[in-house]
Design a protein around this motif. Structure first.
Motif, PDB file in Angstrom:
ATOM      1  N   ALA A  37      44.076  61.604  -5.448  1.00 17.97           N
ATOM      2  CA  ALA A  37      44.017  60.813  -4.214  1.00 17.97           C
ATOM      3  C   ALA A  37      45.422  60.590  -3.650  1.00 17.97           C
ATOM      4  CB  ALA A  37      43.322  59.479  -4.474  1.00 17.97           C
ATOM      5  N   ALA A  38      46.384  60.381  -4.534  1.00  9.89           N
ATOM      6  CA  ALA A  38      47.764  60.186  -4.079  1.00  9.89           C
ATOM      7  C   ALA A  38      48.248  61.406  -3.297  1.00  9.89           C
ATOM      8  CB  ALA A  38      48.678  59.927  -5.280  1.00  9.89           C
ATOM      9  N   GLU A  39      47.895  62.584  -3.792  1.00 12.13           N
ATOM     10  CA  GLU A  39      48.283  63.807  -3.082  1.00 12.13           C
ATOM     11  C   GLU A  39      47.643  63.866  -1.701  1.00 12.13           C
ATOM     12  OE1 GLU A  39      47.950  68.646  -3.599  1.00 12.13           O
ATOM     13  OE2 GLU A  39      47.767  67.386  -5.375  1.00 12.13           O
ATOM     14  N   LEU A  40      46.361  63.480  -1.621  1.00 12.86           N
ATOM     15  CA  LEU A  40      45.683  63.463  -0.319  1.00 12.86           C
ATOM     16  C   LEU A  40      46.340  62.480   0.645  1.00 12.86           C
ATOM     17  CD1 LEU A  40      41.899  63.498  -1.334  1.00 12.86           C
ATOM     18  CD2 LEU A  40      43.274  65.406  -0.465  1.00 12.86           C
ATOM     19  N   MET A  41      46.905  61.413   0.096  1.00  9.43           N
ATOM     20  CA  MET A  41      47.536  60.388   0.931  1.00  9.43           C
ATOM     21  C   MET A  41      49.015  60.669   1.191  1.00  9.43           C
ATOM     22  SD  MET A  41      45.738  56.859  -0.413  1.00  9.43           S
ATOM     23  CE  MET A  41      46.011  57.108  -2.164  1.00  9.43           C
ATOM     24  N   GLY A  42      49.500  61.790   0.671  1.00  8.18           N
ATOM     25  CA  GLY A  42      50.890  62.157   0.915  1.00  8.18           C
ATOM     26  C   GLY A  42      51.885  61.499  -0.020  1.00  8.18           C
ATOM     27  N   LEU A  43      51.418  60.981  -1.135  1.00  7.45           N
ATOM     28  CA  LEU A  43      52.308  60.352  -2.108  1.00  7.45           C
ATOM     29  C   LEU A  43      52.703  61.387  -3.151  1.00  7.45           C
ATOM     30  CD1 LEU A  43      50.278  57.068  -2.755  1.00  7.45           C
ATOM     31  CD2 LEU A  43      52.175  57.387  -1.158  1.00  7.45           C
ATOM     32  N   ASP A  44      53.941  61.274  -3.645  1.00  3.46           N
ATOM     33  CA  ASP A  44      54.353  62.151  -4.731  1.00  3.46           C
ATOM     34  C   ASP A  44      55.332  61.423  -5.640  1.00  3.46           C
ATOM     35  OD1 ASP A  44      56.651  62.127  -3.180  1.00  3.46           O
ATOM     36  OD2 ASP A  44      56.670  64.263  -2.774  1.00  3.46           O
ATOM     37  N   GLY A  45      55.682  62.064  -6.726  1.00  3.72           N
ATOM     38  CA  GLY A  45      56.652  61.487  -7.660  1.00  3.72           C
ATOM     39  C   GLY A  45      56.218  60.141  -8.205  1.00  3.72           C
ATOM     40  N   GLU A  46      57.154  59.214  -8.198  1.00  3.27           N
ATOM     41  CA  GLU A  46      56.913  57.879  -8.752  1.00  3.27           C
ATOM     42  C   GLU A  46      55.824  57.132  -7.983  1.00  3.27           C
ATOM     43  OE1 GLU A  46      57.105  54.953 -11.463  1.00  3.27           O
ATOM     44  OE2 GLU A  46      58.192  56.851 -11.568  1.00  3.27           O
ATOM     45  N   ALA A  47      55.757  57.322  -6.674  1.00  2.00           N
ATOM     46  CA  ALA A  47      54.718  56.651  -5.879  1.00  2.00           C
ATOM     47  C   ALA A  47      53.330  57.125  -6.310  1.00  2.00           C
ATOM     48  CB  ALA A  47      54.933  56.915  -4.397  1.00  2.00           C
ATOM     49  N   ALA A  48      53.184  58.409  -6.583  1.00  2.00           N
ATOM     50  CA  ALA A  48      51.900  58.947  -7.038  1.00  2.00           C
ATOM     51  C   ALA A  48      51.563  58.407  -8.425  1.00  2.00           C
ATOM     52  CB  ALA A  48      51.936  60.468  -7.057  1.00  2.00           C
ATOM     53  N   ALA A  49      52.543  58.342  -9.306  1.00  2.00           N
ATOM     54  CA  ALA A  49      52.316  57.815 -10.657  1.00  2.00           C
ATOM     55  C   ALA A  49      51.913  56.345 -10.615  1.00  2.00           C
ATOM     56  CB  ALA A  49      53.565  58.004 -11.515  1.00  2.00           C
ATOM     57  N   GLU A  50      52.571  55.576  -9.771  1.00  2.00           N
ATOM     58  CA  GLU A  50      52.225  54.156  -9.628  1.00  2.00           C
ATOM     59  C   GLU A  50      50.825  53.988  -9.057  1.00  2.00           C
ATOM     60  OE1 GLU A  50      53.719  51.321 -10.687  1.00  2.00           O
ATOM     61  OE2 GLU A  50      55.048  52.726 -11.721  1.00  2.00           O
ATOM     62  N   TYR A  51      50.479  54.822  -8.106  1.00  2.00           N
ATOM     63  CA  TYR A  51      49.139  54.742  -7.538  1.00  2.00           C
ATOM     64  C   TYR A  51      48.094  55.071  -8.606  1.00  2.00           C
ATOM     65  CZ  TYR A  51      45.006  55.211  -4.785  1.00  2.00           C
ATOM     66  OH  TYR A  51      43.722  55.028  -4.321  1.00  2.00           O
ATOM     67  N   ALA A  52      48.345  56.103  -9.407  1.00  2.00           N
ATOM     68  CA  ALA A  52      47.411  56.458 -10.482  1.00  2.00           C
ATOM     69  C   ALA A  52      47.227  55.292 -11.442  1.00  2.00           C
ATOM     70  CB  ALA A  52      47.913  57.695 -11.219  1.00  2.00           C
ATOM     71  N   LYS A  53      48.306  54.582 -11.763  1.00  2.00           N
ATOM     72  CA  LYS A  53      48.195  53.400 -12.629  1.00  2.00           C
ATOM     73  C   LYS A  53      47.323  52.329 -11.983  1.00  2.00           C
ATOM     74  CE  LYS A  53      52.681  53.990 -14.830  1.00  2.00           C
ATOM     75  NZ  LYS A  53      54.061  53.460 -14.940  1.00  2.00           N
ATOM     76  N   SER A  54      47.450  52.170 -10.679  1.00  2.00           N
ATOM     77  CA  SER A  54      46.652  51.154  -9.991  1.00  2.00           C
ATOM     78  C   SER A  54      45.165  51.499 -10.018  1.00  2.00           C
ATOM     79  CB  SER A  54      47.138  50.934  -8.553  1.00  2.00           C
ATOM     80  OG  SER A  54      46.751  52.001  -7.707  1.00  2.00           O
ATOM     81  N   VAL A  55      44.846  52.783 -10.030  1.00  2.00           N
ATOM     82  CA  VAL A  55      43.447  53.208 -10.122  1.00  2.00           C
ATOM     83  C   VAL A  55      42.909  52.907 -11.526  1.00  2.00           C
ATOM     84  CG1 VAL A  55      41.859  55.179 -10.010  1.00  2.00           C
ATOM     85  CG2 VAL A  55      43.678  54.937  -8.308  1.00  2.00           C
ATOM     86  N   ILE A  56      43.733  53.145 -12.543  1.00  2.00           N
ATOM     87  CA  ILE A  56      43.326  52.824 -13.912  1.00  2.00           C
ATOM     88  C   ILE A  56      43.032  51.330 -14.039  1.00  2.00           C
ATOM     89  CG2 ILE A  56      44.099  52.723 -16.322  1.00  2.00           C
ATOM     90  CD1 ILE A  56      45.785  55.271 -15.658  1.00  2.00           C
ATOM     91  N   VAL A  57      43.906  50.504 -13.499  1.00  2.00           N
ATOM     92  CA  VAL A  57      43.742  49.046 -13.577  1.00  2.00           C
ATOM     93  C   VAL A  57      42.497  48.597 -12.820  1.00  2.00           C
ATOM     94  CG1 VAL A  57      44.781  46.850 -12.872  1.00  2.00           C
ATOM     95  CG2 VAL A  57      46.182  48.600 -13.981  1.00  2.00           C
ATOM     96  N   ALA A  58      42.187  49.256 -11.722  1.00  2.00           N
ATOM     97  CA  ALA A  58      41.019  48.881 -10.913  1.00  2.00           C
ATOM     98  C   ALA A  58      39.728  48.984 -11.711  1.00  2.00           C
ATOM     99  CB  ALA A  58      40.930  49.747  -9.661  1.00  2.00           C
ATOM    100  N   ASP A  59      39.703  49.847 -12.713  1.00  2.00           N
ATOM    101  CA  ASP A  59      38.490  50.047 -13.502  1.00  2.00           C
ATOM    102  C   ASP A  59      38.144  48.853 -14.372  1.00  2.00           C
ATOM    103  OD1 ASP A  59      36.235  51.441 -14.307  1.00  2.00           O
ATOM    104  OD2 ASP A  59      37.274  52.500 -15.917  1.00  2.00           O
ATOM    105  N   PHE A  60      39.068  47.929 -14.545  1.00  2.00           N
ATOM    106  CA  PHE A  60      38.816  46.754 -15.381  1.00  2.00           C
ATOM    107  C   PHE A  60      38.192  45.595 -14.613  1.00  2.00           C
ATOM    108  CE2 PHE A  60      42.281  48.987 -17.637  1.00  2.00           C
ATOM    109  CZ  PHE A  60      41.581  49.266 -18.801  1.00  2.00           C
ATOM    110  N   GLU A  61      37.932  45.775 -13.321  1.00  2.00           N
ATOM    111  CA  GLU A  61      37.353  44.710 -12.510  1.00  2.00           C
ATOM    112  C   GLU A  61      35.896  44.450 -12.851  1.00  2.00           C
ATOM    113  OE1 GLU A  61      38.107  45.429  -8.371  1.00  2.00           O
ATOM    114  OE2 GLU A  61      40.252  45.630  -8.709  1.00  2.00           O
ATOM    115  N   GLU A  62      35.142  45.508 -13.121  1.00  2.00           N
ATOM    116  CA  GLU A  62      33.721  45.361 -13.445  1.00  2.00           C
ATOM    117  C   GLU A  62      33.262  46.590 -14.219  1.00  2.00           C
ATOM    118  OE1 GLU A  62      31.408  47.017  -9.567  1.00  2.00           O
ATOM    119  OE2 GLU A  62      32.481  45.131  -9.285  1.00  2.00           O
TER     120      GLU A  62
END
Length: 107
Positions: A37-62
């Protein structure tokens, strides 16, 4: 009676092991999904890695995948990325299969 207890313990251990593998596969899928998804949004490098972490964290909501779907769907919409819900869910399913294969290959 010991044989029955041993067999029951074996089933319990297999169930626990399977649940652990499924948890790892879901976390890996979420990371892969975040990077995709980060690639689709034009994110790369550290921004893409941070976004991926945020997706992992989102899974703990429910329980389930809806929290991850909502997060990625909302972020894609916010960046005006044109992608159907169906294709997003298909990508989630495909990446879960990939994550399971990767984990099995490591084990």
């Amino acid at each position: 009676m010991s044989g029955i207890n041993d067999r029951e313990k074996g089933f319990e251990n297999k169930f626990a092991h399977d649940q652990e593998l499924e948890f790892k596969a879901a976390a890996r899928r979420n990371k892969l999904l975040g990077l995709w998804a980060a690639e689709l949004m034009g994110l790369d490098g550290e921004a893409a890695a941070e976004y991926a972490k945020s997706v992992i964290v989102a899974d703990f909501e429910e329980a389930g995948d809806d929290d991850v779907f909502r997060k990625v769907r909302g972020d894609l919409d916010a960046r005006n990325v044109d992608l159907s819900d169906h294709l997003l869910r298909k990508q989630m399913d495909d990446l879960l299969a990939t994550a399971r294969q990767q984990i099995q290959a490591e084990g």
